[in-house]
Design an enzyme around this catalytic site. Structure first.
Site, mmCIF file in Angstrom:
data_model
loop_
_atom_site.group_PDB
_atom_site.id
_atom_site.type_symbol
_atom_site.label_atom_id
_atom_site.label_comp_id
_atom_site.label_asym_id
_atom_site.label_seq_id
_atom_site.Cartn_x
_atom_site.Cartn_y
_atom_site.Cartn_z
ATOM 1 N N CYS A 163 0.834 -1.211 0.000
ATOM 2 C CA CYS A 163 0.000 0.000 0.000
ATOM 3 C C CYS A 163 0.868 1.260 0.000
ATOM 4 O O CYS A 163 1.576 1.539 0.965
ATOM 5 C CB CYS A 163 -0.906 -0.044 1.222
ATOM 6 S SG CYS A 163 -1.766 1.490 1.590
ATOM 7 N N CYS A 187 0.108 3.713 2.786
ATOM 8 C CA CYS A 187 0.587 3.149 4.059
ATOM 9 C C CYS A 187 2.077 3.423 4.236
ATOM 10 O O CYS A 187 2.527 3.831 5.307
ATOM 11 C CB CYS A 187 0.346 1.642 4.114
ATOM 12 S SG CYS A 187 -1.375 1.133 4.045
#
Length: 148
Positions: A70, A73
């Site tokens: 991600c 993230c």
């Protein structure tokens, strides 16, 4: 102010420690592994360690649900690290990799990542999806902590 000790779970060996409230800001060490109970870094937890920290720690636990693939993230990771330095020792910051703890993510209905979830006394009190900066993380946590 109450004089009852707090239970603090070690981020390294996951042993529950009893700690006087006034010792919280004095760089306490774990009674078992002798490492710092708070070192200004989020602890990476698997599902079992998550259950122990959320269920036994008597300081609020802020969880970053994330995954290695991600992009947002990964972009938020240094911000979450900076927030740990600001919020500890009054809030424990932890990271849970949803790729490795899929059952936990499903049980908690984590629908997008990154997602922050704040737990107090074992109960989720707030949730925020999406990447945030360190100041916004700290502000969001403080706004969602129960008032004494």
């Amino acid at each position: 102010m109450t004089t009852e000790p707090l239970h603090i779970v070690c981020p390294h060996c996951h042993t529950t420690n009893r700690l006087a409230r006034d010792a919280l800001s004095q760089s306490p060490d774990c009674g078992k592994c002798h490492r710092a109970l708070f070192d200004g870094h989020p602890a990476a937890l698997d599902e079992a360690a998550f259950e122990k920290h959320v269920g036994r720690s008597q300081v609020p636990v802020l969880v970053d649900f994330w995954a290695p693939w991600c992009g947002p993230c990964r972009a938020m990771a240094p911000q979450f690290e900076a927030a740990a330095r600001e919020l500890e020792p009054h809030v424990r910051l932890v990271k849970v990799n949803t790729e490795e703890a899929q059952a936990l993510g499903a049980r908690l209905q984590i629908r997008s990542i990154p997602t922050l979830a704040l737990f107090v006394n074992g109960r989720e009190v707030a949730r925020q999806p999406g990447a945030m900066g360190a100041a916004d993380i700290a502000r969001w946590v403080r706004a969602n902590l129960p008032r004494p």
